[in-house]
Design a protein around this motif. Structure first.
Motif, PDB file in Angstrom:
ATOM      1  N   LYS B  40       0.842  -1.203   0.000  1.00 16.58           N
ATOM      2  CA  LYS B  40       0.000   0.000   0.000  1.00 16.58           C
ATOM      3  C   LYS B  40       0.880   1.257   0.000  1.00 16.58           C
ATOM      4  CE  LYS B  40      -3.852   2.348   0.272  1.00 16.58           C
ATOM      5  NZ  LYS B  40      -3.470   3.642   0.749  1.00 16.58           N
ATOM      6  N   ASP B  41       1.966   1.189   0.765  1.00 17.02           N
ATOM      7  CA  ASP B  41       2.906   2.309   0.821  1.00 17.02           C
ATOM      8  C   ASP B  41       3.496   2.582  -0.565  1.00 17.02           C
ATOM      9  OD1 ASP B  41       4.448   4.147   2.530  1.00 17.02           O
ATOM     10  OD2 ASP B  41       6.155   2.975   1.783  1.00 17.02           O
ATOM     11  N   ARG B  42       3.845   1.496  -1.282  1.00 23.36           N
ATOM     12  CA  ARG B  42       4.401   1.644  -2.630  1.00 23.36           C
ATOM     13  C   ARG B  42       3.341   2.187  -3.601  1.00 23.36           C
ATOM     14  NH1 ARG B  42       9.162   2.759  -2.269  1.00 23.36           N
ATOM     15  NH2 ARG B  42       8.197   3.329  -0.303  1.00 23.36           N
ATOM     16  N   ILE B  43       2.113   1.684  -3.455  1.00 23.00           N
ATOM     17  CA  ILE B  43       1.049   2.155  -4.347  1.00 23.00           C
ATOM     18  C   ILE B  43       0.835   3.651  -4.138  1.00 23.00           C
ATOM     19  CG2 ILE B  43      -1.447   2.045  -4.784  1.00 23.00           C
ATOM     20  CD1 ILE B  43      -1.254  -0.987  -4.233  1.00 23.00           C
ATOM     21  N   ASP B  44       0.815   4.047  -2.874  1.00 27.19           N
ATOM     22  CA  ASP B  44       0.662   5.479  -2.575  1.00 27.19           C
ATOM     23  C   ASP B  44       1.799   6.277  -3.201  1.00 27.19           C
ATOM     24  OD1 ASP B  44      -1.599   5.018  -1.189  1.00 27.19           O
ATOM     25  OD2 ASP B  44      -0.714   5.192   0.811  1.00 27.19           O
ATOM     26  N   PHE B  45       3.014   5.724  -3.076  1.00 27.07           N
ATOM     27  CA  PHE B  45       4.179   6.410  -3.626  1.00 27.07           C
ATOM     28  C   PHE B  45       4.054   6.552  -5.134  1.00 27.07           C
ATOM     29  CE2 PHE B  45       8.340   5.917  -5.666  1.00 27.07           C
ATOM     30  CZ  PHE B  45       8.975   7.054  -5.213  1.00 27.07           C
TER      31      PHE B  45
END
Lengths: 243, 401
Positions: B40-45
């Motif tokens: 999720k952190d990567r998707i947000d990034f």
């Protein structure tokens, strides 16, 4: 209270039809103790399975306490089994991971009986079969005879109107078999109706009424002293000779 | 009528299979919740707002090998030519392309480099007065560069006197929010802030200050020159296809390289994050599938082992639904213990990732959602074998095995 009229049971495999029971007629009155004998493969177990509603029958009419069993749904049959019938199996069929107490509790839970009453009944039944002190033991910690007594306690706990016993002494030595038989006789004398399938002629003779299943049909000794059908009588003699 | 107690007791008496399953559920929960959180952190990034209409913008580099050419004058003509292509909104000369992973950054100070003073890291783009419009970025305050403020020179002898910065950079330089009109120093060169722009990202999304961007009106016309073009979104592909021919037509002693859309640039630059995201999602799917299959397998095994018991229970009056419920409850008990253990492990693992790999702190929400998800997946894995078990005929009880 139990009435079978022209019951038939056909096992259908791909090409072969096997008639396990045909034109099977039986009337059982309240309080009877009936021993069912007959050669292997004659249909004894099939009769017991149908009487206990463990399997459906192919034709005829089966009334149990004025209920037409043939018209019941699977759930209704399960409930009726739970309320009216106690089973005693040749292999005891205790659940190995449950203590004696919990084993006896199984049918009571299915009936939705409250915990306090369950406790009373279980203790009473364990007392009756002489195993009250071993409630917390597991089945494997008991001898075969003791296990069968637990199974009888389980069958009794629900206060069923019928006890159906399938070779209850088949896996026991003669001493234990006699003990179990005495227990069944006591239970019968208290009013329970018992139908017992057995190979053991000696045990069968102790039962007040003997019936014999031959080729899927019934030969009732008590009945056929009065009016006998030759063909059936012949077959009985034949099969007795085989045994 | 729930049979939790006898089922629990029964599980305690034959633990091995249950414990294996419990551990599997715990490991799945621990890994999946952390993987889902990182994913999720990567998707947000990757999906963060960059400030640019990425699908409208493309860039390329021209390499000029005509030594006689007045490069400054030629590029002014080229820019005009580009702007006149139908479908092109604007075009501008840049020293670097945003989000591409290659650019320039330095410190902007409140004092000239000769004196000591606060210094803020900022990426800078050297471009002309069309820069903001070409990038699709609006001004929040102040004004755009006037053409006469833009310096086009092969040397840095003459340097611009004005700059436009992002609001984030303005606030870091002047925390009171009054950056407009103030002067900052680029080395020793004073630059007056004449405009505050909407948020936009520098060349590096992973920079320590990706939002600190300054645009300086300087075109250092050189043989290597980056050009950024903004088009109508649906015409970008067609224009990109003919751009090389048009550029060569404009001047035939040049080579066009690195023609790419801004979104593609961004994707290339973040390829490792995209790969990581894909691997994490694969990991999650594989783990959940393995656990689901494990539960499925164990239930099938349990059912085969307990055929006679199930028949006996049916003979003693269990409805089919009671048999299904038995296996669901049994699974739920194992699951609850596995999930508690797994959640603790997940938080512990999150802590380790935080300390050793500077990952962001694991959000407990992810642990709870994963636990819920694993719980549902595990119950679903039981339904089919349990239904099969319920169909075991009660007559099996009288058959001797």
């Amino acid at each position: 209270m139990l009435s079978m009229k022209n019951i038939s049971k056909v096992y259908q495999t791909e090409k072969v039809q096997t008639h396990a029971l045909r034109d099977f007629n039986l009337e059982v009155k309240e309080g009877e103790f009936i021993a069912v004998t007959g050669p292997s493969g004659s249909g004894k177990t099939t009769f017991l399975n149908i009487a206990g509603m463990l399997e459906p029958f192919s034709g005829g009419e089966f009334m149990l306490d004025n209920v037409n069993v043939g018209s019941l749904s699977d759930n209704e049959r399960a409930d009726l089994r739970n309320q009216k019938i106690g089973f005693i199996f040749q292999g005891f069929n205790l659940i190995p991971d449950l203590s004696l107490y919990e084993n006896i509790e199984v049918p009571l839970r299915y009936r939705g009986i409250k915990a306090a009453e369950r406790k009373l009944r279980i203790e009473e039944c364990l007392e009756k079969v002489g195993l009250a002190s071993r409630a917390k033991h597991l089945p494997q910690q008991l001898s075969g005879g003791q296990q069968q007594r637990v199974a009888i306690a389980r069958a009794l706990a629900g206060k069923p109107r019928f006890l159906l016993a399938d070779e209850p002494t088949g896996n026991l030595d003669s001493l234990m078999a006699r003990q179990v038989m005495e227990l069944l006789e006591n239970i019968n004398s208290e009013g329970s109706t018992i139908i017992m399938v057995t190979h053991d002629q000696e045990l069968a003779r102790r039962a007040p009424r003997n019936i014999q299943v031959v080729d899927g049909q019934l030969a009732d000794f008590t009945l056929y002293q009065n009016k006998s059908s030759d063909s059936v009588a012949e077959r009985v003699q034949q099969s007795m000779a085989e045994v | 009528m729930l049979e939790i107690k006898p089922i629990f007791n029964s599980l305690l008496r034959s633990k091995a299979g249950a414990i294996m399953l419990l551990i599997q559920i715990a490991i799945t929960t621990a890994i999946v919740s952390n993987a889902a959180f990182i994913a999720k952190d990567r998707i947000d990034f990757l999906s963060q707002e960059t400030g640019y209409p990425e699908d409208e913008i493309f860039s390329f580099t021209t390499m000029t090998f005509d030594k006689e050419l007045d490069i400054v004058q030629k590029f002014e003509e080229t820019e005009t030519m580009l702007r006149n292509i139908p479908g092109v909104k604007n075009a501008s000369l840049f020293n670097a392309v945003p989000l591409s992973g290659s650019g320039s950054a330095g410190g902007l100070s409140l004092k000239p480099a000769t004196e000591e003073g606060p210094d803020v890291r900022a990426a800078y783009f050297l471009a002309d007065e069309n820069a903001l419009d070409t990038l699709g970025v609006n001004l929040l305050e102040g004004r755009n560069f006037r053409p006469d403020e833009v310096i086009m020179s092969a040397s840095r002898d003459v340097f611009p006197e004005v700059t436009i910065i992002t609001q984030a950079l303005g606030l870091e330089l002047f925390p009171t929010g009054d950056a407009l009109g103030k002067t900052v120093y680029f080395g020793v060169a004073p630059l007056k802030i004449i405009g505050i722009a909407e948020p936009m990202k520098s060349a590096w999304l992973k920079d320590s200050r990706p939002d600190n961007v300054s645009i300086i009106p300087f075109v250092g016309a050189s043989i290597f020159q980056k050009i950024i073009v903004r088009t109508e979104p649906e015409q970008r592909t067609a224009i990109m296809r003919q751009i090389e021919d048009l550029m060569i037509q404009d001047h035939n002693k040049r080579v066009i390289i690195g023609l790419q859309g801004m979104d593609e640039d961004k994707r290339d630059n973040n390829a490792s994050d995209i790969l990581m995201l894909r691997m994490l999602i694969t990991l999650i799917i594989v783990l959940v599938l393995i656990t689901g299959l494990g539960i499925f397998g164990l239930t099938v095994f349990n059912i085969n082992k307990r055929t006679k018991q199930i028949g006996t229970r049916r003979a003693l009056g269990a409805r089919k639904s009671a048999i299904v419920r038995y296996f669901l409850i049994e699974n739920a008990i194992i699951c609850v213990f596995g999930l508690v253990l797994g959640s603790i492990a997940a938080i512990f693992m999150g802590q380790l990732l935080l300390e050793n790999y500077s990952m962001p702190a694991l959000d407990t929400f992810y642990v709870l959602m994963t636990a819920l998800f694993v719980f549902i997946a595990s119950l679903l894995s039981v339904v089919m074998p349990a239904t099969k078990a319920a169909n075991i005929s009660p007559s099996i009880a009288t058959r001797s095995i």
